[in-house]
Design an enzyme around this catalytic site. Structure first.
Site, PDB file in Angstrom:
ATOM      1  N   HIS A 195       0.852  -1.184   0.000  1.00 51.04           N
ATOM      2  CA  HIS A 195       0.000   0.000   0.000  1.00 51.04           C
ATOM      3  C   HIS A 195       0.892   1.238   0.000  1.00 51.04           C
ATOM      4  CE1 HIS A 195      -3.945  -1.931   1.719  1.00 51.04           C
ATOM      5  NE2 HIS A 195      -3.483  -2.548   0.656  1.00 51.04           N
TER       6      HIS A 195
ATOM      7  N   TYR B  47      -9.828   5.244   6.462  1.00 56.62           N
ATOM      8  CA  TYR B  47     -10.123   5.692   7.819  1.00 56.62           C
ATOM      9  C   TYR B  47     -11.211   6.746   7.704  1.00 56.62           C
ATOM     10  CZ  TYR B  47      -5.822   3.455   9.494  1.00 56.62           C
ATOM     11  OH  TYR B  47      -4.855   2.547   9.827  1.00 56.62           O
TER      12      TYR B  47
ATOM     13  N   PRO C 115      -5.134   0.087  18.052  1.00 56.20           N
ATOM     14  CA  PRO C 115      -4.752  -0.317  16.696  1.00 56.20           C
ATOM     15  C   PRO C 115      -4.837   0.782  15.655  1.00 56.20           C
ATOM     16  CG  PRO C 115      -6.952  -1.107  17.210  1.00 56.20           C
ATOM     17  CD  PRO C 115      -6.420  -0.493  18.478  1.00 56.20           C
TER      18      PRO C 115
ATOM     19  N   LYS D  37       0.612   0.253  14.981  1.00 55.06           N
ATOM     20  CA  LYS D  37       1.951   0.226  15.561  1.00 55.06           C
ATOM     21  C   LYS D  37       2.293  -1.039  16.342  1.00 55.06           C
ATOM     22  CE  LYS D  37       3.460   3.968  13.953  1.00 55.06           C
ATOM     23  NZ  LYS D  37       4.332   3.756  12.809  1.00 55.06           N
TER      24      LYS D  37
ATOM     25  N   TYR E  93       3.027   7.016  10.240  1.00 64.32           N
ATOM     26  CA  TYR E  93       2.321   5.775   9.918  1.00 64.32           C
ATOM     27  C   TYR E  93       3.260   4.719   9.343  1.00 64.32           C
ATOM     28  CZ  TYR E  93      -1.749   2.960   8.541  1.00 64.32           C
ATOM     29  OH  TYR E  93      -2.691   1.961   8.422  1.00 64.32           O
TER      30      TYR E  93
END
Length: 398
Positions: free
Chosen positions: A79, A208, A300, A304, A392
């Site tokens: 991704h 998200y 979550p 991480k 991220y």
């Protein structure tokens, strides 16, 4: 000690045969250092437990570069970005263009399977399905692990260094006396209602989504199995939700003027995941070292957990190798402080991202409009987007 225990001697004893414990054992083995790993579950049970699966590039490099397995590259999905969705509109954060890194979608249970098979392939000593595990004498020069194996035989592992990699519910951290241990902990006022469904992917990358109805995360496991979550009360009962109600809730969490619709299918797993953050300080007590969830947990949202566990291993493995090869214990002495520096960065990002994405119980219009301003600051500014992308995908190694 009971005279009936069989004694095993090794250089490093590891409590916990999840990804962190197995990766550490694997790296030590490649350096010629012996270890014994004990794990209370069996391989098939761990493999069948679906867990989050976003891997940072450094985690992928550990798997492929150390000779574990290359399945992450052939069966995982790269991704190059992710989508933040608010006000019914999608805004893509392009990781590759912003920070030059990707993440990989590859379930944690498959990471475990690759590592477990690699330890078996290389002749690693991993004891599955053990019971009555206890650790003893962590401040001595011969710390111990006691356990009963799957056949009912009692053992004592005598080691030079002891590693707790037994997760958030494990026993290792409690070997640090309460007066010498600080338990940093918070619990969030919301949870995730998670599902696994037989359906094709709804999007090429994770979404998200923040809406007036609450948060939703649209993720994936494979071409035929998808993982999705929506914000719920921590006391939510999964039995109150049938498939029709779940899909209606997920669809309204992502609805917008662009007409986005999720691909629906039969739901075969439902769970409520409560949100907590925890850090144990220090991560070392005598010759006991904590790695991964044994020493710290994160919600979550920021992806991480597993990555942070592997970061611990990247600090501890070379420190142990230096010690056993040269007697230099500087790396071991600095392990806790060095690992905790990254842990707290990850805690900050996870806390920030979690509070950004979710609606707080009882919040007022000011909070909602302030959040919208923050989303816009992230998605309309290259520097704002770069902060999210770097956090991220993982910060550079020190």
């Amino acid at each position: 000690m009971s005279a009936e225990r069989t004694v095993l001697s090794t250089q490093v004893g590891i409590v916990g045969g999840g990804p962190a414990g197995l990766m550490l054992s694997h790296l030590l083995s490649r350096a010629g250092i012996d270890s014994v790993v004990v794990e209370k579950r069996d391989k098939d049970t761990i493999h069948a437990t679906h867990r989050a699966g976003i891997l940072e590039a450094a985690t992928v490099d550990m798997l492929t570069g150390s000779g574990v397995d290359g399945r992450v590259l052939t069966e995982g999905h790269e991704h190059e970005g992710t989508v933040l969705r608010f006000q019914g509109e999608s805004h893509r954060i392009d990781f590759k263009s912003l920070v030059g890194h990707s993440v990989w979608l590859y379930p944690q249970n498959e990471v475990f399977w690759d590592l477990a098979n690699a330890r078996e392939r290389d002749g690693g000593d991993v004891r599955w399905s053990v019971t009555d595990t206890e650790v003893a004498d962590p401040t001595s020069d011969r710390p111990k692990i006691r356990f009963t194996d799957a056949e009912g035989e009692a053992f004592e592992v005598r080691c030079e260094m002891l590693v707790g990699a037994d997760g958030s519910q494990g026993i290792s951290k409690w070997a640090i006396p309460q007066e010498e241990r600080t338990d940093n902990f918070i619990e969030y006022p919301f949870a995730w209602f998670g599902i696994l469904t037989e359906a094709p992917p709804s999007a090429p990358e994770l979404i998200y989504s923040n809406s007036e109805h609450g948060f939703a995360l649209i993720s994936s496991r494979s071409e035929t199995v998808q993982r999705m979550y929506f914000q719920c009360d921590p006391q939510e009962d999964v039995d109150d939700w049938d498939d029709e109600r779940i899909w209606a809730e997920l669809q309204r969490r992502v609805a917008g003027p662009d007409g986005l619709r999720l691909q629906e299918g039969p739901i075969f797993d439902k769970t409520v995941l409560k949100f907590r953050s925890y850090v144990c300080e220090p991560l070392r007590h005598g010759n006991l070292f904590l790695v991964g969830d044994a020493g710290h947990t994160v919600p979550p949202t920021g992806a991480k957990g597993l990555n942070l566990a592997f970061c611990d291993v990247r600090v501890l493995a070379p420190a142990l190798i230096d010690y056993f090869r040269t007697g230099d214990d500087a790396g071991l002495a600095g392990y806790s402080a060095k690992a905790l520096e990254r842990v707290w960065k990850a805690q900050n990002f996870s806390y920030w991202a979690t509070n950004l994405m979710h609606i707080q119980p009882g919040e007022n219009p000011f909070n909602q409009k302030r959040r919208l301003g923050e989303f816009k600051a992230i998605t309309t500014s290259q520097r704002g987007s770069a902060y999210f992308a770097e956090s991220y995908t993982g910060w550079p190694e020190d």
